[in-house]
Design a protein around this motif. Structure first.
Motif, short mmCIF file in Angstrom:
data_model
loop_
_atom_site.label_atom_id
_atom_site.label_comp_id
_atom_site.label_asym_id
_atom_site.label_seq_id
_atom_site.Cartn_x
_atom_site.Cartn_y
_atom_site.Cartn_z
N ARG A 37 0.95 -1.21 -0.05
CA ARG A 37 0.00 0.05 0.10
C ARG A 37 1.06 1.28 0.02
O ARG A 37 1.57 1.25 0.75
N ALA A 38 0.81 1.97 -1.07
CA ALA A 38 1.62 3.08 -1.10
C ALA A 38 1.26 4.30 -0.38
O ALA A 38 -0.03 4.78 -0.39
N HIS A 39 2.05 5.03 0.33
CA HIS A 39 2.00 6.27 1.04
C HIS A 39 2.73 7.25 0.52
O HIS A 39 3.90 7.27 0.67
N LEU A 40 1.97 8.30 -0.07
CA LEU A 40 2.87 9.25 -0.76
C LEU A 40 3.61 10.38 0.44
O LEU A 40 2.71 10.76 1.39
N VAL A 41 4.77 10.76 0.22
CA VAL A 41 5.22 11.65 1.26
C VAL A 41 5.58 13.08 0.34
O VAL A 41 6.27 13.32 -0.54
N ASP A 42 4.95 13.96 0.93
CA ASP A 42 5.08 15.33 0.23
C ASP A 42 5.93 16.40 1.42
O ASP A 42 6.08 17.43 1.07
N ASP A 43 5.67 16.13 2.76
CA ASP A 43 6.16 17.23 3.65
C ASP A 43 7.79 17.01 3.31
O ASP A 43 8.29 16.20 3.29
N PRO A 44 8.23 18.17 3.38
CA PRO A 44 9.54 18.51 3.13
C PRO A 44 10.59 17.61 4.00
O PRO A 44 11.45 16.97 3.63
N ALA A 45 10.43 17.81 5.26
CA ALA A 45 11.14 17.18 6.50
C ALA A 45 11.09 15.53 5.98
O ALA A 45 12.16 14.94 6.39
N GLU A 46 10.02 15.16 5.89
CA GLU A 46 9.94 13.74 5.70
C GLU A 46 10.34 13.29 4.66
O GLU A 46 10.82 11.96 4.41
N LYS A 47 10.35 14.00 3.52
CA LYS A 47 11.12 13.68 2.19
C LYS A 47 12.40 13.58 2.63
O LYS A 47 13.11 12.52 2.07
N ALA A 48 13.12 14.55 3.20
CA ALA A 48 14.34 14.52 3.35
C ALA A 48 15.02 13.26 4.13
O ALA A 48 15.95 12.70 3.89
N ALA A 49 14.19 12.89 5.30
CA ALA A 49 14.41 11.64 5.99
C ALA A 49 14.18 10.49 5.06
O ALA A 49 15.08 9.40 5.16
N VAL B 57 20.44 15.27 3.32
CA VAL B 57 19.61 16.28 2.64
C VAL B 57 18.78 16.77 3.66
O VAL B 57 18.37 16.22 4.90
N THR B 58 18.92 18.17 3.61
CA THR B 58 18.40 19.02 4.87
C THR B 58 17.62 20.10 4.20
O THR B 58 17.85 20.79 2.99
N VAL B 59 16.34 20.35 4.61
CA VAL B 59 15.31 21.31 3.85
C VAL B 59 15.82 22.66 3.91
O VAL B 59 16.55 23.10 5.21
N GLY B 60 16.06 23.17 2.84
CA GLY B 60 16.38 24.75 2.60
C GLY B 60 17.84 24.78 2.73
O GLY B 60 18.13 25.97 2.47
N GLU B 61 18.72 23.78 2.59
CA GLU B 61 20.15 24.00 2.58
C GLU B 61 20.60 23.26 1.45
O GLU B 61 20.12 22.18 0.91
N GLU B 62 21.89 23.77 0.85
CA GLU B 62 22.57 23.06 -0.14
C GLU B 62 23.08 21.82 0.26
O GLU B 62 23.39 21.51 1.35
#
Length: 210
Positions: free
Chosen positions: A113-125, A143-148
């Motif tokens: 069962r697929a769960h889509l991940v759109d929250d930036p912090a959750e995507k980074a994790a 991978v850190t939100v907002g950082e290079e």
């Protein structure tokens, strides 16, 4: 996928260990009514303790609408395959030309069962988990939100957690043949030494020993 008793995984550890190093497969997603399924090749990281696989795809990918409509999907992985000529499989006392050719392969199908991940912090994790699987030695920035260097790229992808709800695993390596025939096939695979032959031979001998 048809699985005869002699081709079935002996225990969960067999397919789990195989899947840990065979981490590229095809995700099959139900298409719209009247259309064929979407089939997306992808890398993934499977976590047996969490009972899920994680991956990500570009935001423009056409399968998102289908996933949102029906999140029940199939992740299919096939590898370690080899063609086995008929004479190799002939039973003792039978003319070699009467042997039946076949295919050897390992296959694992994860119903998910697929769960889509759109929250930036959750995507980074999620991305850190996936990169950690493929690059355990490190070498890449986190991978850190907002950082290079990757933070600005997060908006261009969507993450996917694939919650595993069922497993079908198959190791088709002469399981119903006699030891004499298995030994002959193992020898012929070693002699031919083509693509996939060494891996197929190892599966045959491993399952024979078990």
């Amino acid at each position: 996928m048809l699985i005869h008793p002699w081709d079935a995984a002996r225990e969960d550890a067999e397919w789990q260990q195989w899947l840990a190093v065979h981490d590229f497969g095809q995700l099959a997603v139900n298409g719209p009514p009247g259309e064929p399924p979407f089939v997306q090749p992808l890398h993934f990281a499977y976590d047996p303790e969490r009972g899920e696989a994680v991956t990500h795809l570009a935001r423009p990918n056409p399968l998102w609408g289908a996933l949102e409509t029906n999140p029940d999907v199939l992740l299919s992985v096939v590898d370690d395959y080899a063609y086995v000529p008929g004479p190799w499989q002939a039973d003792p006392g039978v003319p070699s030309e009467h042997g039946v050719p076949t295919s050897f392969y390992a296959a694992v199908q994860l119903r998910c069962r697929a769960h889509l991940v759109d929250d930036p912090a959750e995507k980074a994790a999620l991305l850190d988990r996936q990169v950690g699987h493929f690059q355990p030695e490190g070498g890449s920035a986190r991978v850190t939100v907002g950082e290079e260097p990757y933070g600005r790229m997060l908006s261009g992808i969507r993450g996917v957690r694939l919650e595993v709800t069922g497993v079908r695993a198959k190791f088709k390596y002469a399981g119903k043949r006699t030891t004499q025939v298995q030994d002959r096939i193992a020898g012929r695979l070693a002699d031919r030494d083509g693509p996939g032959d060494a891996a197929a031979r190892e599966h045959l001998l491993r399952r024979q020993r078990a």
